[in-house]
Design an enzyme around this catalytic site. Structure first.
Site, PDB file in Angstrom:
ATOM      1  N   ILE A 139     -19.528  13.687  16.274  1.00 17.70           N
ATOM      2  CA  ILE A 139     -19.749  14.713  15.271  1.00 17.70           C
ATOM      3  C   ILE A 139     -19.059  14.277  13.985  1.00 17.70           C
ATOM      4  O   ILE A 139     -17.861  13.964  13.983  1.00 17.70           O
ATOM      5  CB  ILE A 139     -19.183  16.066  15.731  1.00 17.70           C
ATOM      6  CG1 ILE A 139     -19.830  16.510  17.049  1.00 17.70           C
ATOM      7  CG2 ILE A 139     -19.389  17.112  14.638  1.00 17.70           C
ATOM      8  CD1 ILE A 139     -21.312  16.789  16.960  1.00 17.70           C
ATOM      9  N   LYS A 140     -19.822  14.261  12.887  1.00 13.44           N
ATOM     10  CA  LYS A 140     -19.255  13.852  11.602  1.00 13.44           C
ATOM     11  C   LYS A 140     -18.636  15.060  10.897  1.00 13.44           C
ATOM     12  O   LYS A 140     -19.288  16.101  10.739  1.00 13.44           O
ATOM     13  CB  LYS A 140     -20.325  13.221  10.709  1.00 13.44           C
ATOM     14  CG  LYS A 140     -20.733  11.831  11.144  1.00 13.44           C
ATOM     15  CD  LYS A 140     -21.748  11.218  10.207  1.00 13.44           C
ATOM     16  CE  LYS A 140     -21.105  10.636   8.977  1.00 13.44           C
ATOM     17  NZ  LYS A 140     -22.091   9.886   8.142  1.00 13.44           N
ATOM     18  N   VAL A 141     -17.401  14.863  10.467  1.00 13.19           N
ATOM     19  CA  VAL A 141     -16.645  15.902   9.777  1.00 13.19           C
ATOM     20  C   VAL A 141     -16.070  15.294   8.508  1.00 13.19           C
ATOM     21  O   VAL A 141     -15.446  14.232   8.562  1.00 13.19           O
ATOM     22  CB  VAL A 141     -15.504  16.441  10.666  1.00 13.19           C
ATOM     23  CG1 VAL A 141     -14.631  17.421   9.903  1.00 13.19           C
ATOM     24  CG2 VAL A 141     -16.066  17.087  11.927  1.00 13.19           C
TER      25      VAL A 141
END
Length: 384
Positions: A139-141
């Site tokens: 998951i890109k944050v």
């Protein structure tokens, strides 16, 4: 030998910074895996905007979703993106298994509108993690202060994270601390920390685009020949120096007792991922940033054009390890001439978020328009 495969020999993984339905429908991604050793894939709102909003490749699935009662354009986007991410993750699953979980990851970004909201970022990441349901998902944050706090919590739950939009070394060090904090929390809760993975996406060429402008303005404003010469020597050098010293930070952090204790329990290092390595300035070699940042325990994610160029004429050497002295000298000169690198890094983070928000909003608007058109004239092949 293929330069892309040579990078692997030196310990660097090459990921693809692109996704589209046509890449997954045919054997395009599999050919890149087999021939070039591509071992991961990254996406972002701008990439999905071009893929979904700029083509008709997704229209049949969109029509089917609308026919099933999905109406909200954000929900429609997520369903389309999740389909792609799952398929890419399945194509890369063998890479994931053969590498023992070191590679084979596919990244999906939370909405950029949540970048300044820690709790909302965590909730969105948890939801996407469950929806995709693949162990080789990241998951890109974004690396804002609330985003970094969210990273700590997500890693503490055993969710893989790609921390994006990092421009400053101080931000990278904060991300590395958050990763270690999260691993310690996950271990304390009985989690198996060896199955958690993360990368820290450090952006490159945008630094030079901004810093070169500052340097050229200073050159134009001074009458001191010595200063002009010294400043000219910094053109196109700051971004690489910044990245190489971030890599030195990485090596220092992983040598510390805190990390060694985690490693002894099976923890994976949070590798630096070089992002934005396509050359923006036509005066520079088209593979300039790729060639300058090759070294062990790193990832480089390349858009298709840069991937093709590097395969064709890239020169491979252990440039990260060889360039630390030069990087220190460059950053000393940046400080000596009081060039605004810290301010540039802060501005680029803000601009990067805005660009992703704009791309996300254009994509959602395009999907809404397609959805509305379907109410008038359903696409051929759509479910009724």
């Amino acid at each position: 030998m293929n330069p892309l495969l040579e990078c692997q020999r030196l310990g660097q993984s090459i990921w693809l910074d692109f996704i589209a339905r046509k890449l997954l429908d045919g054997d395009g991604l599999q050919r890149l895996i087999d021939a070039d050793g591509i071992s991961g894939l990254t996406s972002n709102p701008a990439i999905f905007e071009k893929a979904i909003g700029g083509s008709d490749e997704y229209d049949a699935e969109l029509a089917a979703l609308v026919a099933m009662g999905v109406r909200d354009p954000q929900d429609l986007y997520e369903q389309l993106a999740i389909t792609d991410i799952r398929r890419a993750a399945d194509r890369l699953r063998l890479v994931y298994e053969r590498s023992g979980g070191a590679d084979g990851y596919v990244s999906l970004e939370v909405s950029p509108h949540l970048a300044l909201d820690e709790d909302a970022t965590v909730r969105a990441a948890q939801r996407l993690w469950r929806a995709v349901d693949r162990p080789n998902l990241m998951i890109k944050v974004p690396g804002t202060a609330p985003g970094i706090a969210a990273v700590r919590r997500l890693i503490g739950e055993g969710i893989n994270v790609n921390v994006t939009l990092l421009f400053a070394r101080s931000a990278y060090r904060a991300v590395a601390d958050a990763y270690a904090d999260g691993l310690e929390a996950f271990a304390a809760a009985g989690g198996e920390i060896g199955r958690v993975a993360s990368v820290a996406s450090f952006f490159i060429s945008r630094i030079d685009t901004a810093m070169d402008t500052c340097i050229e303005q200073r050159i134009a404003s001074t009458h001191d020949d010595h200063e002009r010469t010294a400043l000219r020597a910094l053109l196109g050098r700051v971004a690489i120096a910044n990245a190489r010293l971030a890599y030195a930070d990485y090596r220092q952090l992983t040598a510390q007792p805190r990390w060694q204790a985690l490693a002894a329990r099976g923890a994976r290092p949070q590798r630096l991922l070089w992002a934005s390595t396509s050359t923006k300035n036509p005066a520079y070699r088209d593979v300039y940033y790729v060639e300058a940042l090759i070294g062990p325990d790193t990832v480089n994610t390349l858009p298709p054009a840069t991937l093709d160029a590097f395969r064709d004429h890239g020169c491979v050497r252990a440039s990260l390890l060889d360039g630390l002295d030069e990087a220190q000298a460059t950053m000393a000169a940046v400080e000596h001439w009081r060039l605004p690198l810290d301010e540039v890094a802060d501005r680029l983070l803000t601009e990067g978020l805005r660009l992703f928000v704009d791309a996300h909003d254009r994509l959602v608007a395009a999907i809404a328009a397609k959805r509305d058109a379907l109410r008038v004239r359903p696409l051929a092949g759509a479910c009724r």
